[in-house]
Design an enzyme around this catalytic site. Structure first.
Site, PDB file in Angstrom:
ATOM      1  N   LYS A  19      -1.825  26.339  -6.406  1.00 30.59           N
ATOM      2  CA  LYS A  19      -3.062  26.797  -5.746  1.00 30.59           C
ATOM      3  C   LYS A  19      -3.294  26.032  -4.453  1.00 30.59           C
ATOM      4  O   LYS A  19      -3.757  26.582  -3.462  1.00 30.59           O
ATOM      5  CB  LYS A  19      -4.275  26.535  -6.654  1.00 30.59           C
ATOM      6  CG  LYS A  19      -4.532  27.601  -7.658  1.00 30.59           C
ATOM      7  CD  LYS A  19      -5.910  27.418  -8.289  1.00 30.59           C
ATOM      8  CE  LYS A  19      -6.109  26.044  -8.840  1.00 30.59           C
ATOM      9  NZ  LYS A  19      -6.003  25.789 -10.225  1.00 30.59           N
ATOM     10  N   GLY A 355       2.240   0.302  -5.170  1.00 29.04           N
ATOM     11  CA  GLY A 355       1.985   0.272  -6.603  1.00 29.04           C
ATOM     12  C   GLY A 355       1.050  -0.846  -6.995  1.00 29.04           C
ATOM     13  O   GLY A 355       0.579  -1.619  -6.158  1.00 29.04           O
ATOM     14  N   CYS A 382       2.783  -0.978   1.471  1.00 30.48           N
ATOM     15  CA  CYS A 382       1.724  -1.633   0.703  1.00 30.48           C
ATOM     16  C   CYS A 382       2.308  -2.652  -0.279  1.00 30.48           C
ATOM     17  O   CYS A 382       2.762  -3.708   0.153  1.00 30.48           O
ATOM     18  CB  CYS A 382       0.823  -0.594   0.035  1.00 30.48           C
ATOM     19  SG  CYS A 382      -0.834  -1.260  -0.225  1.00 30.48           S
ATOM     20  N   GLY A 384       5.100  -2.618  -1.472  1.00 31.87           N
ATOM     21  CA  GLY A 384       6.465  -2.809  -0.960  1.00 31.87           C
ATOM     22  C   GLY A 384       6.492  -3.878   0.125  1.00 31.87           C
ATOM     23  O   GLY A 384       7.386  -4.725   0.178  1.00 31.87           O
ATOM     24  N   HIS A 508      -0.896   2.569   4.376  1.00 26.62           N
ATOM     25  CA  HIS A 508      -0.090   3.692   3.885  1.00 26.62           C
ATOM     26  C   HIS A 508       0.134   4.697   5.014  1.00 26.62           C
ATOM     27  O   HIS A 508      -0.680   5.620   5.184  1.00 26.62           O
ATOM     28  CB  HIS A 508      -0.812   4.404   2.742  1.00 26.62           C
ATOM     29  CG  HIS A 508      -0.894   3.606   1.490  1.00 26.62           C
ATOM     30  ND1 HIS A 508      -0.026   3.776   0.440  1.00 26.62           N
ATOM     31  CD2 HIS A 508      -1.738   2.616   1.118  1.00 26.62           C
ATOM     32  CE1 HIS A 508      -0.334   2.934  -0.534  1.00 26.62           C
ATOM     33  NE2 HIS A 508      -1.371   2.212  -0.146  1.00 26.62           N
ATOM     34  N   GLU A 510       2.041   7.073   5.073  1.00 24.87           N
ATOM     35  CA  GLU A 510       2.387   8.409   4.549  1.00 24.87           C
ATOM     36  C   GLU A 510       1.188   9.357   4.496  1.00 24.87           C
ATOM     37  O   GLU A 510       1.360  10.573   4.431  1.00 24.87           O
ATOM     38  CB  GLU A 510       3.021   8.301   3.152  1.00 24.87           C
ATOM     39  CG  GLU A 510       2.100   7.896   2.006  1.00 24.87           C
ATOM     40  CD  GLU A 510       1.958   6.385   1.808  1.00 24.87           C
ATOM     41  OE1 GLU A 510       2.214   5.639   2.780  1.00 24.87           O
ATOM     42  OE2 GLU A 510       1.592   5.947   0.705  1.00 24.87           O
TER      43      GLU A 510
HETATM   44  N1  GLN Z   1      -1.408  -3.768  -5.705  1.00 22.93           N
HETATM   45  C1  GLN Z   1      -1.451  -4.120  -4.327  1.00 22.93           C
HETATM   46  C2  GLN Z   1      -2.867  -4.425  -3.856  1.00 22.93           C
HETATM   47  O1  GLN Z   1      -3.819  -4.030  -4.480  1.00 22.93           O
HETATM   48  C3  GLN Z   1      -0.829  -3.030  -3.474  1.00 22.93           C
HETATM   49  C4  GLN Z   1      -1.568  -1.725  -3.545  1.00 22.93           C
HETATM   50  C5  GLN Z   1      -0.735  -0.548  -3.089  1.00 22.93           C
HETATM   51  O2  GLN Z   1       0.492  -0.596  -3.043  1.00 22.93           O
HETATM   52  N2  GLN Z   1      -1.402   0.556  -2.781  1.00 22.93           N
HETATM   53  O3  GLN Z   1      -3.035  -5.069  -2.866  1.00 22.93           O
END
Ligand code: GLN
Length: 533
Positions: A19, A355, A382, A384, A508, A510
């Site tokens: 959708k 993450g 982030c 990473g 980010h 992206e």
């Molecule tokens: N966990 C990390 C933080 O809170 C990175 C967050 C993320 O990768 N969006 O700073």
């Protein structure tokens, strides 16, 4: 500008029909005709927003410029339309109830019994109309879930009321599924008929039906659907499987869907737009023969929607580099010092995913170390980026046991630490550093080469940050802080200039990469990966 027109998109039979893509594609076609369009998503769940949801539940959490944690469909809307969305573009049942309950506590309802109808439905309707204040010609509202779900009933009821109130300025598009029964060698329209019946029972006659199928259906089936569902044959549109979601606008355009929408709203369709830029993008995609191999290392790789915006950004960047994207999803829990070479040596570039939490973190450290020691183009987003910093601290600066305080409460060297304004936060929802912030880029950097601008804005979603106490040590040893927030001094970008392309962003990138405007860092990263081949 005349009145704002409202288009509602509902779905039936099964979920995951796309959708969001159909809404974004229709939005794109109307935008190509010169209209000012926005798209909104209503999610029937009780969470206030998807920010507290595990990606396994809900896929990626998208972030808008104004810092709203949103449904990933908003990512599709932005990628297709190249316009920013905001908090007003994504509403959940939780938010509707929260507002109504707050009003009730303030006494705003003057002693009345507060009920689903009219109080909840009025609040839903208010949120639909809120967007038209921004002078949009069209507001497309996608209703999450499947018609017949208990949860979406108040949304459907609000649509029924709006359709009645708005007359010609409102239409309903219903998306259903036409399955192929292999044993009978036939496509079956009965589920569609039932789904439309269900909608009719709720008081809504869809104006346009979009049938999701694997292949093109024959005219007899289309006529049958039209007959049983009270719609004209030309209003039955097909959305069959295509190699890329970016072809869907053209599939719908070939069936005149946008013109049909306009006619239903008493508007003159005029000439069909040529969609030149869009077609050029698709042509470049189709013409690319050589591939670029990118590894995406993360802990949710088994879930196709978990890194949606990163996948799409990489795809766009590959196309703008005239390459086919060969994306290898590598589970960070499965990477270690022994197998990292085997897993990553064949890759042209490596992206280390964002993450939260400890799981799979060691695999990310091993990945980053491998990339740094073997000079493989590497992009840390982030978490990473934070992994790049920690690995550098441990193995280059010799700060044994360096870590993020997210992973370990009191590591000997807190090179990544909780941001000051995060220290007293107890509520988890919507309380991270969220949304677009300024970043100033150093001119002698890969980041500047990519952006060609000193002042940029990118979106954030994190609680931890690079610990500036260590900045000098990092700089002296060759990891440079090339992007920084001008107001707070928070480090936004780190790079190792001695390597071909080794760069991490606290933000980010992206989230703002679109079909017509790919994010410069992704384009630069993929270019470096190609050159590394
Ligand atoms: N966990 C990390 C933080 O809170 C990175 C967050 C993320 O990768 N969006 O700073």
């Amino acid at each position: 500008m005349g009145d704002t027109k409202y288009i509602f998109v509902s779905g039936g039979v099964v979920s995951s029909l796309g959708k969001g893509i159909v809404s974004a594609s229709l939005g794109k076609l109307l935008q190509a005709r010169g209209y000012n369009v926005t798209i909104q998503k209503f999610d029937p769940y009780i969470n206030i927003d998807p920010g507290t949801l595990n990606p396994y539940e809900h896929g990626e959490c998208y972030v808008t410029v104004d810092g709203h944690e949103a449904d990933l469909d908003l990512g599709h809307y932005e990628r297709f339309l190249n316009i920013p969305t905001t908090r007003a573009n994504n509403i959940t049942t939780g938010r509707i109830y929260q507002t109504v309950i707050e009003k009730e506590r303030k006494g705003d309802y003057l002693g009345k019994t507060v009920q689903v109808i009219p109080h909840i439905t009025d609040e839903i309707k208010r949120n639909v109309k809120l967007l038209s204040k921004n002078k949009f010609d069209f507001v497309i509202t996608e209703i999450g879930g499947t018609v017949g779900d208990i949860e979406s009933l108040p949304f459907i009821e609000s649509v029924r009321q709006l359709k009645w109130e708005l007359g010609k300025n409102c239409i309903c598009v219903h998306l259903t599924y036409v399955p192929y029964i292999a044993a009978a060698k036939e496509y079956k329209t009965k589920p569609t008929q039932h789904s439309v019946k269900q909608l009719q029972e709720l008081g809504i006659q869809p104006d346009i039906l979009v049938l999701r199928t694997e292949r093109l259906l024959n005219r007899d089936l289309i006529r049958k659907v039209a007959l049983f569902c009270n719609v004209s044959v030309e209003s039955v549109v097909q959305s069959f499987d295509v190699p890329t979601i970016y072809e869907v606008p053209l599939v719908l355009q070939r069936q005149n869907m946008d013109a049909i929408v306009l006619k239903k709203m008493d508007m003159n369709p005029g000439p069909t737009p040529d969609m030149k830029k869009w077609k050029e993008f698709l042509k470049r995609k189709a013409d690319a023969t050589e591939t670029v191999r990118i590894a995406l290392v993360g802990k949710y790789v088994e879930l196709q929607d978990a890194y949606k915006s990163i996948n799409e950004s990489l795809l766009q960047a590959a196309i703008y580099n005239d390459r086919k994207l060969d994306l290898h999803l590598i589970h960070s829990e499965k990477v270690n010092a022994t197998n990292v070479d085997k897993l990553l040596s064949g890759m042209d570039g490596i992206l280390v995913a964002p993450g939260f939490g400890q799981r799979g973190i060691e695999g990310k450290f091993a990945t980053v170390r491998y990339a740094r020691e073997n000079d493989k183009p590497c992009f840390g987003v982030c978490l990473g980026m934070q992994c790049m910093v920690i690995e550098f601290a441990r193995n280059v600066l010799g700060l044994e046991g360096a870590n993020s305080t997210e992973m370990e409460h009191t590591p000997p060297y807190k090179v990544i630490d909780l941001m000051e304004d995060q220290k007293n936060i107890v509520n988890m929802g919507g309380s991270m550093r969220l949304g677009a912030y300024d970043c100033v880029i150093r001119k002698d950097s890969k980041a500047y080469e990519a952006y060609r601008e000193e002042h940029i804005q990118e979106r954030h979603r994190h609680r931890f940050e690079f610990n500036n106490e260590y900045r000098q040590q990092f700089e002296d040893a060759g990891m440079k802080c090339t992007g920084e927030n001008p107001d707070t001094g928070l480090i936004e970008i780190v790079e190792i200039p001695a390597l071909k392309w080794f760069l991490g962003t606290q933000y980010h990138p992206e989230y703002n990469s679109t079909v017509v405007k790919p994010n410069p860092l992704f384009v630069s990263f993929v270019k470096a990966a190609i050159e590394n081949k």
